[in-house]
Enzyme design. Structure first.
Site, PDB file in Angstrom:
ATOM      1  N   MET A  48     -28.503  -3.953 -33.262  1.00 38.60           N
ATOM      2  CA  MET A  48     -29.574  -4.688 -34.041  1.00 38.60           C
ATOM      3  C   MET A  48     -31.033  -3.840 -33.613  1.00 38.60           C
ATOM      4  O   MET A  48     -31.251  -4.091 -32.417  1.00 38.60           O
ATOM      5  CB  MET A  48     -29.656  -6.163 -34.080  1.00 38.60           C
ATOM      6  CG  MET A  48     -28.563  -6.788 -34.819  1.00 38.60           C
ATOM      7  SD  MET A  48     -28.634  -8.530 -34.680  1.00 38.60           S
ATOM      8  CE  MET A  48     -28.087  -8.818 -32.767  1.00 38.60           C
TER       9      MET A  48
ATOM     10  N   GLN B  72     -25.107   4.357 -31.536  1.00 35.30           N
ATOM     11  CA  GLN B  72     -25.210   4.531 -32.842  1.00 35.30           C
ATOM     12  C   GLN B  72     -26.183   5.583 -33.356  1.00 35.30           C
ATOM     13  O   GLN B  72     -27.381   5.428 -32.969  1.00 35.30           O
ATOM     14  CB  GLN B  72     -25.668   3.190 -33.616  1.00 35.30           C
ATOM     15  CG  GLN B  72     -25.515   3.313 -35.088  1.00 35.30           C
ATOM     16  CD  GLN B  72     -25.644   1.841 -35.888  1.00 35.30           C
ATOM     17  OE1 GLN B  72     -26.559   1.701 -36.063  1.00 35.30           O
ATOM     18  NE2 GLN B  72     -24.356   1.339 -36.253  1.00 35.30           N
TER      19      GLN B  72
ATOM     20  N   CYS C 149     -27.014   0.610 -42.449  1.00 36.29           N
ATOM     21  CA  CYS C 149     -28.413  -0.162 -42.398  1.00 36.29           C
ATOM     22  C   CYS C 149     -29.121  -0.234 -43.826  1.00 36.29           C
ATOM     23  O   CYS C 149     -29.157   0.799 -44.467  1.00 36.29           O
ATOM     24  CB  CYS C 149     -29.358   0.742 -41.618  1.00 36.29           C
ATOM     25  SG  CYS C 149     -31.115   0.131 -41.449  1.00 36.29           S
TER      26      CYS C 149
ATOM     27  N   LYS D  78     -20.109   2.857 -39.057  1.00 39.40           N
ATOM     28  CA  LYS D  78     -20.318   1.517 -39.805  1.00 39.40           C
ATOM     29  C   LYS D  78     -20.746   1.454 -41.148  1.00 39.40           C
ATOM     30  O   LYS D  78     -21.578   2.329 -41.201  1.00 39.40           O
ATOM     31  CB  LYS D  78     -21.218   0.701 -38.771  1.00 39.40           C
ATOM     32  CG  LYS D  78     -21.703  -0.800 -39.475  1.00 39.40           C
ATOM     33  CD  LYS D  78     -22.502  -1.530 -38.587  1.00 39.40           C
ATOM     34  CE  LYS D  78     -22.578  -2.990 -39.020  1.00 39.40           C
ATOM     35  NZ  LYS D  78     -23.550  -3.892 -38.396  1.00 39.40           N
TER      36      LYS D  78
ATOM     37  N   ASN E 200     -17.418  -7.618 -40.075  1.00 36.33           N
ATOM     38  CA  ASN E 200     -18.960  -8.134 -39.597  1.00 36.33           C
ATOM     39  C   ASN E 200     -19.513  -8.754 -40.758  1.00 36.33           C
ATOM     40  O   ASN E 200     -19.473  -8.365 -42.068  1.00 36.33           O
ATOM     41  CB  ASN E 200     -19.686  -6.866 -39.356  1.00 36.33           C
ATOM     42  CG  ASN E 200     -21.121  -6.950 -38.956  1.00 36.33           C
ATOM     43  OD1 ASN E 200     -21.987  -6.281 -39.517  1.00 36.33           O
ATOM     44  ND2 ASN E 200     -21.573  -7.963 -38.086  1.00 36.33           N
ATOM     45  N   GLY E 201     -20.356  -9.641 -40.498  1.00 37.00           N
ATOM     46  CA  GLY E 201     -21.236 -10.681 -41.180  1.00 37.00           C
ATOM     47  C   GLY E 201     -21.020 -11.931 -41.405  1.00 37.00           C
ATOM     48  O   GLY E 201     -19.702 -12.655 -41.567  1.00 37.00           O
ATOM     49  N   ASP E 202     -22.112 -12.857 -40.981  1.00 37.68           N
ATOM     50  CA  ASP E 202     -22.229 -14.431 -41.069  1.00 37.68           C
ATOM     51  C   ASP E 202     -21.285 -14.922 -40.022  1.00 37.68           C
ATOM     52  O   ASP E 202     -20.715 -16.141 -40.400  1.00 37.68           O
ATOM     53  CB  ASP E 202     -21.725 -14.679 -42.437  1.00 37.68           C
ATOM     54  CG  ASP E 202     -22.939 -14.347 -43.547  1.00 37.68           C
ATOM     55  OD1 ASP E 202     -23.772 -14.144 -43.092  1.00 37.68           O
ATOM     56  OD2 ASP E 202     -22.813 -14.703 -44.886  1.00 37.68           O
TER      57      ASP E 202
END
Length: 321
Positions: free
Chosen positions: A17, A70, A100, A139, A200-202
């Protein structure tokens, strides 16, 4: 889970991030149970590498755990060159960003915009994989928009061309971070390829981590926003996945030690001026539950020196404890 020859200490990862997963935070999350902490995104464009921000992101030798870096861009040869430079600087894994959603990234045909160009995706992967002798990971999102979810197609391209593991964020680019992540596509991708797939996610609770793993069949999970202000989330997930039991929340004394230690590392890494400003952001996340009225946060955000910040935090926790 293994990535190339590297075996992760746990099947939980910290997502990259921008402006958040810097070296101090990555080190802390690895100490608290993350099996892998991927660096902030590094541009493949060498013209921007002389900025202070880029110089900090290009140093990997002191990272805790396995050093995964990354990179982002759209030119295959630029990305290959950036990959080699980062390996020379200590990267043990190269991760290519095709997830992204930021407009400034996508307008350069980088990040998730690449999902619209499968042929270019293949060229990029081939160039990077052939350039470096470390594992290359990828990713992605599930697709560009709801009507073009091509995650399975991209995943198959990745596998054929030597990608060692794949992280899938359960949203399209058009979703940005709105709404709920969906896991059907991640499940379908996992069934379509044989390389490790990371969901990935939440993922903001230990129960959700377990549910996502069980539903998708993924090999690991990646946590992003759910770890902000609570790096101990990784050990809580690891404990729950192993035992099915909730781990006791950290004591106030431990939170105090973690938070103050984190702030000290930010000061050390960024220096007085920038360290103070990055500390404000991280401390705000730690205090979301401790300081719901935001009274201390407003005081803390007005402080201008390292010493003032550390003294204020010491007084704050002395009063709490």
């Amino acid at each position: 889970m293994k990535i190339g020859s590297y075996t992760l200490a746990s099947n939980t990862m910290l997502a990259p991030m921008a402006g958040i997963t810097d070296q101090p935070f990555r080190q802390l999350c690895c100490q608290m149970g993350a099996g892998l902490a991927v660096s902030e995104m590094v541009s493949a464009n060498p013209k921007v590498w002389n900025t202070n921000k880029s110089k900090r992101r290009l140093v990997h030798s002191e990272d805790a755990g396995i050093r995964s870096v990354q990179i982002a861009g759209s030119d295959p040869q630029e990305l290959a060159f950036a990959a080699q430079i980062n390996v020379d600087n200590g990267a043990q894994i190269i991760d290519i960003n095709m997830g992204c959603p930021a407009k400034k990234v996508n307008k350069k045909l980088a990040g998730s915009a690449l999902l619209k160009e499968p042929a270019l995706v293949e060229q990029i992967i081939q160039a990077v994989v052939n350039k470096v002798d470390v594992p290359v990971t990828l990713k992605i999102r599930t697709g560009w928009c709801e009507n073009s979810r091509n995650g399975i197609e991209i995943a198959k391209i990745a596998e054929i061309n030597g990608i060692q593991s794949l992280v899938v964020h359960g949203r399209t680019r058009s979703d940005f971070y709105k709404g709920d992540a969906e896991y059907d596509t991640i499940k379908a991708i996992k069934q379509a390829v044989s390389i490790p797939v990371v969901a990935n996610g939440d993922i903001t609770s230990v129960e959700k981590a377990s549910q996502v793993l069980n539903y998708t069949g993924a090999d690991a999970i990646m946590v992003g926003r759910g770890a902000q202000g609570r790096p101990w989330f990784f050990r809580e997930i690891n404990h729950y996945l192993k035992t099915g039991q909730q781990l006791a929340s950290p004591s106030m004394e431990e939170i105090r030690s973690i938070l103050i230690g984190h702030v000290q590392e930010l000061h050390k890494f960024y220096g007085d001026f920038m360290g103070v400003r990055f500390a404000r952001k991280h401390v705000s996340w730690y205090l979301q539950t401790l300081d719901p009225e935001k009274q201390f946060r407003s005081i803390f955000n007005a402080l201008e020196s390292e010493q003032q910040q550390l003294e204020a935090l010491t007084r704050y926790f002395d009063n709490l404890i």
